[in-house]
Design an enzyme around this catalytic site. Structure first.
Site, PDB file in Angstrom:
ATOM      1  N   ARG A 332       0.832  -1.202   0.000  1.00  0.00           N
ATOM      2  CA  ARG A 332       0.000   0.000   0.000  1.00  0.00           C
ATOM      3  C   ARG A 332       0.872   1.260   0.000  1.00  0.00           C
ATOM      4  NH1 ARG A 332      -5.360   1.676   0.446  1.00  0.00           N
ATOM      5  NH2 ARG A 332      -6.169  -0.421   0.521  1.00  0.00           N
ATOM      6  N   GLU A 737     -10.075   5.870   6.642  1.00  0.00           N
ATOM      7  CA  GLU A 737      -8.646   6.163   6.639  1.00  0.00           C
ATOM      8  C   GLU A 737      -8.218   7.394   5.834  1.00  0.00           C
ATOM      9  OE1 GLU A 737      -8.155   2.036   5.234  1.00  0.00           O
ATOM     10  OE2 GLU A 737      -6.428   1.982   6.562  1.00  0.00           O
TER      11      GLU A 737
HETATM   12  N1  MTE Z   1     -12.915   5.399  13.915  1.00  0.00           N
HETATM   13  C1  MTE Z   1     -13.047   5.110  15.228  1.00  0.00           C
HETATM   14  N2  MTE Z   1     -13.844   5.888  15.978  1.00  0.00           N
HETATM   15  N3  MTE Z   1     -12.370   4.067  15.811  1.00  0.00           N
HETATM   16  C2  MTE Z   1     -11.527   3.269  15.070  1.00  0.00           C
HETATM   17  O1  MTE Z   1     -10.934   2.333  15.609  1.00  0.00           O
HETATM   18  N4  MTE Z   1     -10.536   2.803  12.858  1.00  0.00           N
HETATM   19  C3  MTE Z   1     -10.165   3.361  11.563  1.00  0.00           C
HETATM   20  C4  MTE Z   1     -11.364   4.031  10.893  1.00  0.00           C
HETATM   21  N5  MTE Z   1     -12.031   4.912  11.816  1.00  0.00           N
HETATM   22  C5  MTE Z   1     -11.364   3.557  13.678  1.00  0.00           C
HETATM   23  C6  MTE Z   1     -12.113   4.638  13.131  1.00  0.00           C
HETATM   24  C7  MTE Z   1      -9.620   2.382  10.628  1.00  0.00           C
HETATM   25  S1  MTE Z   1      -7.991   1.957  10.756  1.00  0.00           S
HETATM   26  C8  MTE Z   1     -10.366   1.818   9.630  1.00  0.00           C
HETATM   27  S2  MTE Z   1      -9.702   0.768   8.507  1.00  0.00           S
HETATM   28  C9  MTE Z   1     -11.806   2.114   9.511  1.00  0.00           C
HETATM   29  O2  MTE Z   1     -12.268   3.021  10.514  1.00  0.00           O
HETATM   30  C10 MTE Z   1     -12.564   0.803   9.610  1.00  0.00           C
HETATM   31  O3  MTE Z   1     -13.926   0.970   9.598  1.00  0.00           O
HETATM   32  P1  MTE Z   1     -14.775   1.179   8.246  1.00  0.00           P
HETATM   33  O4  MTE Z   1     -14.183   0.304   7.208  1.00  0.00           O
HETATM   34  O5  MTE Z   1     -16.128   0.779   8.664  1.00  0.00           O
HETATM   35  O6  MTE Z   1     -14.648   2.629   7.909  1.00  0.00           O
HETATM   36  N1  HPA Z   2      -5.803  -2.547   4.497  1.00  0.00           N
HETATM   37  C1  HPA Z   2      -5.995  -3.150   5.668  1.00  0.00           C
HETATM   38  N2  HPA Z   2      -5.768  -4.424   5.874  1.00  0.00           N
HETATM   39  C2  HPA Z   2      -5.326  -5.159   4.842  1.00  0.00           C
HETATM   40  C3  HPA Z   2      -5.119  -4.586   3.600  1.00  0.00           C
HETATM   41  C4  HPA Z   2      -5.372  -3.217   3.409  1.00  0.00           C
HETATM   42  O1  HPA Z   2      -5.186  -2.653   2.327  1.00  0.00           O
HETATM   43  N3  HPA Z   2      -4.683  -5.550   2.779  1.00  0.00           N
HETATM   44  C5  HPA Z   2      -4.632  -6.661   3.521  1.00  0.00           C
HETATM   45  N4  HPA Z   2      -5.015  -6.439   4.769  1.00  0.00           N
HETATM   46 MO1  MOS Z   3      -7.523   0.002   9.256  1.00  0.00          MO
HETATM   47  S1  MOS Z   3      -5.509   0.258   9.386  1.00  0.00           S
HETATM   48  O1  MOS Z   3      -7.338  -0.825   7.674  1.00  0.00           O
HETATM   49  O2  MOS Z   3      -7.743  -1.235  10.351  1.00  0.00           O
END
Ligand code: MTE
Ligand code: HPA
Ligand code: MOS
Length: 784
Positions: A332, A737
């Site tokens: 990534r 993210e």
């Molecule tokens: N927001 C909150 N409040 N708490 C969390 O742990 N994790 C982040 C983001 N936002 C997180 C957050 C991360 S690393 C990811 S990958 C996404 O939320 C995962 O949730 P989603 O795919 O439903 O957005």
């Molecule tokens: N994001 C988070 N977790 C993962 C990914 C990614 O792109 N690819 C494999 N595991």
């Molecule tokens: Mo988020 S770093 O893909 O849990």
């Protein structure tokens, strides 16, 4: 925080159903009342025991022995387990099998779990575990503590990854050598602790017939199920993993919840008693990994306009002692070095360095931020070398539309909205006028210097491992018309359950209050992916929509048939009514009760797999992303050049979430990600003792995360008006993210202020995090 409300109102007017509304988080009231339950809030079953982990006191060594007899004889100790007690493979690694649950043969970092102490009282277990070094015999071996040192020795957790895309073979080098201008440099960017409020925790309960239920704070229940089953030689159907919510995950519970789940499950299965393992904050820091720190060495050639002609870069990540997710993180990073810019000739080399530290893992952005920050830093160097505003250089390098649009990994950037978003933000934030004002202010301010920066974001959405891009859901309609949803995603505060429930409510024409999401549970939806890569709502929203649609169609067919064969497709579901083609409303609840009486199935499953993805892991070419999410930010700071302290004065964020599923939640995600990214790049510093390898910053006393006080006094967050050109759930875009990268602008604004201290003659050699010490180091260089 004065976020704009106009976007909310427009969204509200535009939609009839529950999707697109700024509704509160499904657990908001429970969160603030302290009623939302986390794993440690579950009522403990009679006979529950507590586990604590005994940690390696050395960064590297040969594990000669553990005095288990002496440990077991200590008062209050019920049992002590070591690697030898694990029935199956001693491994909880997510991809490469190099992650022992408990150390065996060697210890690889200071803090590595070696044994587990079980006691009726958690405090007793912890006190015994804390005496680990009295009971361990370890012959010290030389430790490698930095990524640079490991790279120099060729020590990697995985083979290096190379991604080169050039107009003709060797064109990158040729372009650099023959360019009108040439620069080289290096950069160091630190790691970041996830600092979830709820630490790692698992509570394992033995069930009949040797089966287990594990309550685990995890983003990846299915992987926890597999890790436990694998270690205990159980079939997957004998292990149930459940998670109602996490108090934050941020990537730290994507893979690294496994060690805790496995230890609790091992003890529970051996003792046939419920066992809870809750890591103390300091132990959580010492045991688990975090965002990978990166080191970069780059060289490039560019023209008089600042356009990159060729760029070559080494990215060296600190993987820690094992692979964990370092491979996909590096992929990534390589796939985000381009950020929003067209690179005609580029050659990237990614090295995941093996060090004797915690194994680094996922953290919001998953290598994306570490890839993109390098090009932003490079473009600033180009701008300073040419005496241009960095914004002008950025614009000169943006991807085009229909041309100059091919990413280094072979996917086209079809909807490049970075450029128009930047134009919009420049206007909204008054960038040009403020640039002049800041220059004038700085000219009369010898000690305090202001800095301003704008940075764009382009972030690829999808897991970069194809098979993770799938999801399942179950929707139940009970005979009273209330609806229960279960899906494979996990709730960590990001609002996933709210969004999925909105999608289901929307589909059935019900208010959100009629739909409830239940705990994620491996016995309900099988073979789920991690809730990660920001794809939670994209994947699970589509799967739940699929289930809800089937139910709606089934109910419509029932009503149509009963009404004597009217067109089922013309029946609508809205406002808790089922509307016949002539507009006659039938209450939803009555239709449901009638359908049940006529033996219509009132529950359904749903499934989704992201279409159109392909990826060649060897060549790093293909279409890894379903679409891109964009953003742009302007930050203004003031730096005290005598102390190195600074304040963020103002931030203007413009972020693209497509057509928002829930603007309130999305703005919360954008602001939260921005502040979290700012913490990474400015104040969160990790320090390992240079000889012992002990992590010295292992608690809030020594590791500083941002607080509400660090939010800028002027904080404008807007959602970009647009929709996802890709067929996503209601044309929304993932939000979790991407906005973390908006925080680059804070770090870049600090660089700009430092640069001003040296009259913009020297590109500041600022590392991240830009702690006051780092700021002073850079000021010293620019003022020489
Ligand atoms: N927001 C909150 N409040 N708490 C969390 O742990 N994790 C982040 C983001 N936002 C997180 C957050 C991360 S690393 C990811 S990958 C996404 O939320 C995962 O949730 P989603 O795919 O439903 O957005
Ligand atoms: N994001 C988070 N977790 C993962 C990914 C990614 O792109 N690819 C494999 N595991
Ligand atoms: Mo988020 S770093 O893909 O849990």
């Amino acid at each position: 925080m004065n976020s704009s409300t106009d976007a909310f109102i427009r969204q509200l007017a535009a939609t009839a159903g529950e999707v697109g509304k700024a509704l509160p988080h499904e657990s908001a009231a429970l969160h603030v009342a302290g009623e939302a339950s986390y794993i440690d809030d579950l009522p403990e079953l009679a006979g529950t025991l507590h586990a604590a982990l005994g940690l390696s006191p050395l960064a590297h060594g040969r594990l000669l022995g553990i005095d288990l007899e002496a440990l077991r004889a200590l008062p209050g100790v019920v049992a002590v387990f070591s690697a030898a007690d694990i029935p199956g493979p001693n491994d909880c690694g997510p991809i490469v099998h190099d992650d022992p649950i408990l150390a065996e043969g060697e210890v690889h970092y200071l803090g590595q779990p070696v044994f587990a102490v079980i006691a009726a009282d958690r405090d007793v277990a912890r006190r015994v575990a804390a005496r680990a070094k009295e009971f361990l015999r370890i012959e010290p071996l030389p430790a490698v503590l930095t990524a640079r040192e490991a790279h120099a020795q060729g020590r990697y957790v995985l083979p290096p990854a190379h991604l080169t895309r050039e107009q003709s073979p060797g064109a990158t080098r040729a372009a650099i050598v023959s360019a009108p201008h040439r620069l080289q440099g290096s950069l160091s960017v630190g790691g970041q602790e996830q600092f979830y409020l709820e630490g790692q925790i698992s509570y394992a309960v033995p069930l009949e017939g040797g089966a287990l239920r594990v309550h685990c704070s995890t983003q990846h229940p299915s992987e926890m199920q597999h890790a436990v089953a694998h270690a205990l030689l159980l079939p997957a159907n004998a292990v149930q993993v459940e998670c109602r919510r996490m108090g934050g995950g941020f990537g730290g519970k994507e893979s690294q919840s496994a060690l805790f789940a496995c230890v609790a499950a091992l003890a529970a299965s051996k003792l046939r008693r419920p066992v809870k393992l809750r890591a103390d904050r300091d132990d959580d820091f010492m045991i688990t990994g975090r965002r990978h720190g990166f080191e970069y060495d780059w060289e490039l050639g560019f023209d008089d306009a600042g356009r990159i002609l060729g760029v070559e870069i080494d990215l060296i990540s600190n993987a820690g002692f094992s692979a964990d997710l370092s491979g996909p993180v590096m992929t990534r990073a390589l796939c985000h070095f381009d950020n929003a810019y067209w690179l005609p000739n580029v050659s990237m080399h990614g090295y995941s360095a093996r060090t004797n530290t915690q194994s680094n893992t996922a953290f919001r952005g998953f290598g994306g931020p570490q890839g993109a920050i390098a090009i932003e830093c490079i473009l600033e160097a180009v701008a300073r070398a040419l005496g241009k505003d960095p914004l002008e250089v950025r614009r000169a390098n943006f991807y085009g539309v229909g041309e100059r649009d091919l990413t280094p990994y072979g996917q086209r950037v079809e909807d490049n909205i970075a450029a128009p978003m930047v134009d919009e933000l420049v206007a909204q934030s008054g960038y040009a006028a403020r640039r002049g004002e800041i220059a004038a202010w700085n000219a009369q301010s010898p000690v305090l210097k202001r800095g301003l920066a704008l940075s764009p974001v382009k972030f690829g959405i999808s897991f970069n491992v194809k098979h993770f891009n799938q999801a399942g859901a179950l929707v139940h309609i009970y005979t009273d018309g209330s609806v229960l949803v279960n899906h494979g995603g996990t709730e960590m505060g990001q609002g996933l359950n709210t969004k999925v429930a909105q999608v289901v409510a929307h589909e059935l024409g019900l208010p959100l209050a009629r739909v409830r999401c239940t705990a994620t549970d491996t016995t309900k939806v099988a073979n789920t992916s991690a809730t990660a890569a920001s794809t939670g709502a994209d994947l699970n929203g589509k799967a739940a929509q699929d289930a809800a649609r089937q139910l709606r169609e089934r109910l419509a067919a029932f009503v149509a048939q009963r009404a004597g064969g009217i067109d089922a497709a013309a029946i609508r579901f809205a406002d808790s009514q089922v509307l016949l083609p002539d507009g006659t409303p039938l209450p939803f609840d009555t239709v449901v009760a009638d359908a049940y009486a006529e033996r219509v199935q009132l529950w359904s499953d749903g499934f989704y797999a992201t279409p159109g993805l392909h990826w060649n892991r060897e060549t790093l070419q293909g279409k890894p992303f379903h679409y891109f999410a964009y953003g742009a930010a302007v930050s203004e700071v003031v730096v005290d050049t005598l102390s190195g302290e600074y304040r963020l004065l103002r931030a203007d964020l413009l972020h693209d979430v497509g057509r928002s599923l829930n603007p309130a939640i999305d703005i919360g995600q954008v602001e939260g990600a921005f502040i979290q990214g700012m913490g990474w790049l400015t104040m969160e510093e990790l320090v390992w003792h240079p000889q012992s390898g002990a992590l010295l910053t292992h608690a809030p006393s020594t590791y500083k995360i941002p607080t509400a006080n660090d939010a800028p006094p002027i904080f404008n967050t807007r959602l970009f008006e647009g929709e996802n050109p890709a067929d996503s759930i209601h044309r929304s875009k993932a939000v979790g993210e991407p906005p973390l990268l908006l925080a680059f602008s804070v770090w870049l604004a600090i660089r700009d202020a430092i640069s001003a201290a040296g009259d913009h003659r020297v590109d500041p050699p600022l590392r991240a995090p830009a702690t006051p010490e780092a700021v002073l180091d850079a000021i010293e260089v620019v003022m020489r």
